[in-house]
Scaffold this motif. Structure first.
Motif, PDB file in Angstrom:
ATOM      1  N   MET A 137       0.850  -1.189   0.000  1.00 25.86           N
ATOM      2  CA  MET A 137       0.000   0.000   0.000  1.00 25.86           C
ATOM      3  C   MET A 137       0.885   1.237   0.000  1.00 25.86           C
ATOM      4  SD  MET A 137      -3.238   0.707   2.490  1.00 25.86           S
ATOM      5  CE  MET A 137      -2.324   1.167   3.922  1.00 25.86           C
ATOM      6  N   MET A 138       0.545   2.234  -0.754  1.00 23.32           N
ATOM      7  CA  MET A 138       1.422   3.383  -0.958  1.00 23.32           C
ATOM      8  C   MET A 138       1.731   4.110   0.344  1.00 23.32           C
ATOM      9  SD  MET A 138       3.101   4.891  -3.278  1.00 23.32           S
ATOM     10  CE  MET A 138       4.059   6.383  -3.367  1.00 23.32           C
ATOM     11  N   LEU A 139       0.711   4.297   1.186  1.00 29.62           N
ATOM     12  CA  LEU A 139       0.927   5.014   2.427  1.00 29.62           C
ATOM     13  C   LEU A 139       1.953   4.309   3.296  1.00 29.62           C
ATOM     14  CD1 LEU A 139      -2.667   6.099   3.466  1.00 29.62           C
ATOM     15  CD2 LEU A 139      -0.814   7.553   2.658  1.00 29.62           C
ATOM     16  N   ASN A 140       1.869   2.994   3.347  1.00 30.17           N
ATOM     17  CA  ASN A 140       2.805   2.248   4.171  1.00 30.17           C
ATOM     18  C   ASN A 140       4.227   2.377   3.645  1.00 30.17           C
ATOM     19  OD1 ASN A 140       0.855   1.446   5.894  1.00 30.17           O
ATOM     20  ND2 ASN A 140       0.541  -0.557   4.977  1.00 30.17           N
ATOM     21  N   ASN A 141       4.381   2.376   2.338  1.00 28.63           N
ATOM     22  CA  ASN A 141       5.713   2.526   1.771  1.00 28.63           C
ATOM     23  C   ASN A 141       6.310   3.868   2.122  1.00 28.63           C
ATOM     24  OD1 ASN A 141       5.633   0.001   0.606  1.00 28.63           O
ATOM     25  ND2 ASN A 141       4.819   0.742  -1.332  1.00 28.63           N
ATOM     26  N   GLU A 182       3.147 -12.523  21.019  1.00 30.60           N
ATOM     27  CA  GLU A 182       4.137 -11.802  21.821  1.00 30.60           C
ATOM     28  C   GLU A 182       3.956 -10.291  21.719  1.00 30.60           C
ATOM     29  OE1 GLU A 182       8.242 -13.885  21.427  1.00 30.60           O
ATOM     30  OE2 GLU A 182       7.014 -14.495  19.710  1.00 30.60           O
ATOM     31  N   CYS A 183       3.566  -9.809  20.542  1.00 25.96           N
ATOM     32  CA  CYS A 183       3.352  -8.381  20.332  1.00 25.96           C
ATOM     33  C   CYS A 183       1.960  -8.175  19.747  1.00 25.96           C
ATOM     34  CB  CYS A 183       4.404  -7.802  19.400  1.00 25.96           C
ATOM     35  SG  CYS A 183       6.054  -7.730  20.117  1.00 25.96           S
ATOM     36  N   LEU A 184       1.099  -7.517  20.482  1.00 21.83           N
ATOM     37  CA  LEU A 184      -0.270  -7.272  20.040  1.00 21.83           C
ATOM     38  C   LEU A 184      -0.412  -5.797  19.664  1.00 21.83           C
ATOM     39  CD1 LEU A 184      -3.124  -8.491  19.692  1.00 21.83           C
ATOM     40  CD2 LEU A 184      -3.626  -7.696  22.011  1.00 21.83           C
ATOM     41  N   PHE A 185      -0.970  -5.538  18.483  1.00 22.64           N
ATOM     42  CA  PHE A 185      -1.152  -4.177  17.980  1.00 22.64           C
ATOM     43  C   PHE A 185      -2.655  -3.882  17.988  1.00 22.64           C
ATOM     44  CE2 PHE A 185       2.784  -5.862  16.487  1.00 22.64           C
ATOM     45  CZ  PHE A 185       3.670  -4.808  16.652  1.00 22.64           C
ATOM     46  N   ALA A 186      -3.070  -2.955  18.851  1.00 21.49           N
ATOM     47  CA  ALA A 186      -4.493  -2.759  19.123  1.00 21.49           C
ATOM     48  C   ALA A 186      -4.927  -1.321  18.866  1.00 21.49           C
ATOM     49  CB  ALA A 186      -4.794  -3.135  20.574  1.00 21.49           C
ATOM     50  N   THR A 187      -6.149  -1.173  18.331  1.00 25.19           N
ATOM     51  CA  THR A 187      -6.741   0.158  18.217  1.00 25.19           C
ATOM     52  C   THR A 187      -7.314   0.539  19.571  1.00 25.19           C
ATOM     53  OG1 THR A 187      -8.903  -0.700  17.531  1.00 25.19           O
ATOM     54  CG2 THR A 187      -7.322  -0.161  15.794  1.00 25.19           C
ATOM     55  N   VAL A 188      -7.135   1.787  19.929  1.00 26.57           N
ATOM     56  CA  VAL A 188      -7.631   2.253  21.223  1.00 26.57           C
ATOM     57  C   VAL A 188      -9.154   2.198  21.263  1.00 26.57           C
ATOM     58  CG1 VAL A 188      -7.666   4.685  20.495  1.00 26.57           C
ATOM     59  CG2 VAL A 188      -7.435   4.113  22.908  1.00 26.57           C
ATOM     60  N   GLN A 189      -9.787   2.387  20.103  1.00 28.95           N
ATOM     61  CA  GLN A 189     -11.245   2.395  20.068  1.00 28.95           C
ATOM     62  C   GLN A 189     -11.828   1.042  20.476  1.00 28.95           C
ATOM     63  OE1 GLN A 189      -9.183   3.333  17.694  1.00 28.95           O
ATOM     64  NE2 GLN A 189      -9.832   5.190  16.622  1.00 28.95           N
ATOM     65  N   GLU A 234      -5.597   2.048  12.205  1.00 29.26           N
ATOM     66  CA  GLU A 234      -5.097   0.730  11.827  1.00 29.26           C
ATOM     67  C   GLU A 234      -3.881   0.823  10.910  1.00 29.26           C
ATOM     68  OE1 GLU A 234      -8.248  -1.713  10.394  1.00 29.26           O
ATOM     69  OE2 GLU A 234      -9.238  -1.857  12.350  1.00 29.26           O
ATOM     70  N   GLU A 235      -3.792   1.906  10.084  1.00 28.83           N
ATOM     71  CA  GLU A 235      -2.614   2.050   9.221  1.00 28.83           C
ATOM     72  C   GLU A 235      -1.340   2.159  10.056  1.00 28.83           C
ATOM     73  OE1 GLU A 235      -5.296   5.367   7.575  1.00 28.83           O
ATOM     74  OE2 GLU A 235      -5.474   3.992   9.267  1.00 28.83           O
TER      75      GLU A 235
END
Length: 837
Positions: A1-5, A313-320, A281-282
């Motif tokens: 995805m362009m934004l991620n790059n 081991e590493c969880l990536f969570a949205t605050v919402q 999420e991005e």
């Protein structure tokens, strides 16, 4: 995805390239002459280190690249407890702070690191002195500690053996000894911070840049590893030290561009289960990539609207999502489930779901990351980290160190009359503001100024969706490809954010008109212009928007900034915002309407049209009386929290400048008698009116005013409060329980660790805590506040007159609130170094 790059390329830590030839090159045993090129000096140093019993190094400068090359060799020195001394120069700022931090991190207290101190003489020695079990070597020549100097650079060095040249060897040792002991400054923690804070990247000598270029151009076989660089090294060192002092929370404030996500990944490596919290999420997707680059074999997962991973081991969570009550319970996530928690964009941390997460989990360490702390805008998130600011590098420092590009700022006079727009609770009426800004005369002013510059990619900040649509339409109709980006239903000239960014990067459009969508998060490094079309009274928002265009990019030498300014409230703060320095913003009343030139970052241009200088002068002269400002700010906080604020809430959200002002003027300090302030402004509740003027109110006022060089009085007061079941007498068991609970909190224990007599408090039992209490707070409270406290046998007692308030809810609420406010005040004063002695 362009934004991620885009994000990956702009924020990732650079890859450290390890040259296999350096590792595997045969080390010559008897070589005295080393000439660089294919004859690496590093190999001779490596062999000498393996035999050394003592090491002394004297070099004109240290570079991060050189220390990184020597990292494993320095670790060997540390593991063998070999004495090592390094004397280096700080002239012209050639020595990099990150190199010093790296040396200190690798060797700790085992290295004696010093700066040469005689400013009247040049300092250009390059010598490495090794003493062995039998004999020794001195390598003397042209190599400082940089990757180039130790490897491919044309550097000539010669070895002097002690055997056969003892007189020469001893003479060099003698001179080194004199310089090291008599003409040096010890690089301790204070000197390290001072040097880093004031360091500006030299303009003439860019040795480390050459090293990086060599790494990128090398044709040798390489192994790619992710290692911390620059500010990351400095921040990691300070985080490690802070945890060693007992902190369980810490805040890193760093301008855009240093790689804060990578910093978190590096810092979390020693913790088994990690939680990374963000609001988009991005950001989480990109953060996962960064963590995997640093911790290659970790198992990761996501917790958001779609996935609900848990076993990782590493969880990536949205605050919402994670902030909902249904997930914050012992059955779903036990409180100690995560050992390490990262809260990204920490300036949001005072908001609801962030607070739910922070208050629920009990990690070993919580790291807050932000580029612009909301502290500047009255929502004191510093309090959430107990005022433990671990590391900070602001706008000025980041530009001076060339982590960001400099800016050319143009303040352009806009004759919009803001006096005709309703202003309430610190905000302009949105509809009226929109109507005032959406006129062709103003749009034409903006377009004409835009055309003065050859901008390829511009990001523009507007007031509302309609304003962004209007401006995009105006530009498009005049032949400038543009679009609007905002949330919600899209109008005729609006596009999805990702689509708009892709078009901007590909030069298919030249301008994006945005509404809050680009204040933080993902960036477009190639942006060469930002424009401010809305009144910006907040330093946080101002610096966020400015930072969108400051990231480095190929062929980009600076950022153009066009700011259209009228007579809106606090317009006179803009010259101070541009310094990026909260201390300068605080001092503005004492240094005139403009900061001094040296307060701005290096190589930056600041130009205000003369009409704006007149506006700034008028606004400065029209400042209100401080009593009016206090009351105005009180009502603003009341509107923010949606109820009559308690002391703790008012202290947390009060305007920072205002607090600094009243702290210096005790008669105006509402926190020294909050009841009185509330009564004078008809803000006491009915049940509190009955307390006013009583012995109970006197007791609460005593808590507000009692001196605090340490926090020892607070657990005593908490013991009497007893979670709302107030006691008039407390015994040794009560004291022990309250002290132990209070100092088990890492932030409270930091001062205990720093004092010799209490440094081992974590091993204390009842006897030690009770002794501390009796020798300090109990003794002094009974002495200085005898009208409230007295000692009776083995018990510490409150005056019996307070018994009538034991079941008074209003009294108990204010009792607790006063104690909690004093604890938070102590944290804040400790961070600013102003606690009373």
């Amino acid at each position: 995805m362009m934004l991620n790059n885009i994000e990956e390329n702009s924020i990732a830590s650079k890859e450290i390239i390890i040259d296999e030839n350096i590792k595997n090159k045969e080390i010559e045993l008897d070589k005295n002459c080393i000439t660089g090129d294919n004859d690496y000096f590093y190999n001779s140093l490596k062999k000498a280190i393996q035999k050394a019993k003592k090491v002394d190094i004297i070099v004109a400068f240290l570079m991060e690249s050189g220390v990184r090359l020597l990292e494993e060799d320095l670790k060997l020195i540390g593991e063998k407890d070999i004495p090592i001394r390094i004397l280096t120069g700080n002239y012209l700022n050639i020595t990099q702070p990150s190199a010093l931090y790296l040396v200190k991190d690798i060797l700790g207290d085992k290295v004696d690191l010093r700066f040469y101190s005689d400013k009247s003489r040049s300092f250009h020695p390059k010598a490495y002195i090794f003493e062995y079990e039998n004999g020794g070597d001195i390598f003397i020549g042209s190599s400082n500690i940089s990757r180039s100097a130790l490897t491919r650079g044309i550097e000539w060095n010669y070895r002097i053996r002690k055997a056969g040249h003892e007189e020469d060897f001893n003479y060099y040792k003698q001179v080194f000894e004199d310089l090291f002991l008599n003409k040096s400054i010890v690089v301790d923690e204070a000197e390290l911070k001072r040097y880093s804070k004031t360091w500006v990247k030299p303009k003439l000598i860019r040795q480390d840049d050459k090293d990086k270029q060599e790494e990128e151009n090398t044709e040798n076989k390489v192994i790619q590893m992710y290692k911390p660089r620059g500010a990351q090294i400095e921040a990691l060192y300070e985080l490690k030290k802070s945890r060693g002092e007992g902190a369980d929370k810490g805040l890193v404030v760093a301008a855009t561009g240093i790689g804060k996500t990578y910093l978190a990944a590096f810092d979390s490596k020693d913790f088994k289960r990690v939680l990374f919290v963000a609001h988009r999420e991005e950001i989480l997707t990109q953060a996962e990539k960064s963590f995997k680059n640093v911790r290659e074999n970790i198992k990761t997962g996501f917790f958001g609207s779609g996935k609900k991973d848990k076993d990782c081991e590493c969880l990536f969570a949205t605050v919402q999502t994670l902030g909902k009550e249904e997930y914050l319970n012992e059955e779903y996530f036990p409180r100690n489930y995560f050992e390490y928690i990262v809260v990204d964009e920490f300036h949001h941390a005072a908001a609801g779901n962030y607070q739910n997460i922070i208050n629920y989990f009990k990690p070993k360490f919580l790291l807050g990351l932000t580029a612009t702390p909301e502290r500047l805008d009255n929502k004191d998130v510093f309090a959430i980290c107990d005022y433990n600011l671990v590391y900070e590098v602001g706008l000025k420092g980041a530009i001076n160190k060339e982590w960001l590009v400099p800016f050319r700022y143009y303040g352009i006079y806009d004759d919009t009359d803001y006096n005709n727009i309703e202003y309430k609770n610190g905000k302009y009426n949105e509809k009226q503001l929109e109507e005032a800004l959406m006129i062709s005369k103003r749009a034409n002013l903006i377009l004409n100024n835009y055309r003065k510059f050859c901008s390829k990619r511009a990001l523009v900040f507007c007031s509302t969706k309609q304003h962004a649509e209007y401006m995009a339409k105006y530009f498009c109709e005049d032949g400038v490809e543009a679009c609007a980006v905002y949330s919600g239903d899209l109008g005729s000239y609006a596009q999805d954010r990702e689509e708009a960014v892709n078009k901007l990067v590909k030069n298919e459009i030249k301008v994006i008109f945005s509404v809050d969508m680009f204040n933080e998060g993902l960036d477009i490094p190639s942006i060469d212009m930002v424009m401010f079309l809305r009144p910006t009274q907040s330093p946080t928002i101002f610096l966020q928007q400015l930072g969108r265009g400051l990231r480095k990019h190929k062929d980009k030498k600076y950022l153009n900034v066009l700011d259209f300014i009228g007579n809106y409230k606090k317009a006179n703060l803009v010259p101070f915002f541009l310094t990026g320095d909260p201390k300068i913003i605080k001092k503005r009343g004492t240094i005139g309407i403009m900061p001094k030139e040296e307060n701005y970052p290096e190589d930056c241009t600041i130009d205000f049209q003369w009409q704006l200088i007149d506006i700034f002068k008028r606004q400065e002269q029209a400042s209100q009386k401080i009593q009016d400002l206090i009351l105005q700010d009180y009502y603003r906080v009341k509107e923010t929290v949606k109820h009559r604020p308690l002391r703790l809430e008012m202290f947390t959200y009060i305007d920072d400048d205002l607090y600094d002002n009243i702290r210096r003027k005790s008669k105006l300090n509402i926190f020294k008698n909050y009841f009185k302030f509330l009564k004078e402004n008809n803000e006491l509740r009915e049940e509190e009116k009955a307390l006013f003027g009583t012995f109970g109110e006197d007791f609460i006022n005593m808590i507000e005013k009692t001196s605090m060089a340490k926090t020892y009085k607070m657990p005593i007061l908490f013991a009497f409060y007893n979670n709302g079941n107030m006691k008039l007498k407390i015994n040794d068991d009560d004291v022990y329980k309250s002290f132990k609970e209070f100092y088990e909190k890492g932030s409270n224990g930091m001062d205990m660790l720093k004092t010799k007599n209490t440094a081992n408090y974590k091993q204390w039992g009842k006897k030690e805590y009770v002794k501390l209490a009796k020798d300090n707070p109990i003794k002094f409270l009974a002495k200085t506040h005898g009208d409230f406290f007295y000692i009776e046998g083995e018990e510490f007692c409150l005056n019996e007159r307070l018994g009538e308030f034991k079941d008074n809810d209003a009294f108990l609420e204010n009792f607790r609130d006063a104690v909690e406010m004093r604890v938070r005040e102590y944290y804040r004063n400790r961070e600013e170094g102003i606690n009373k002695k």
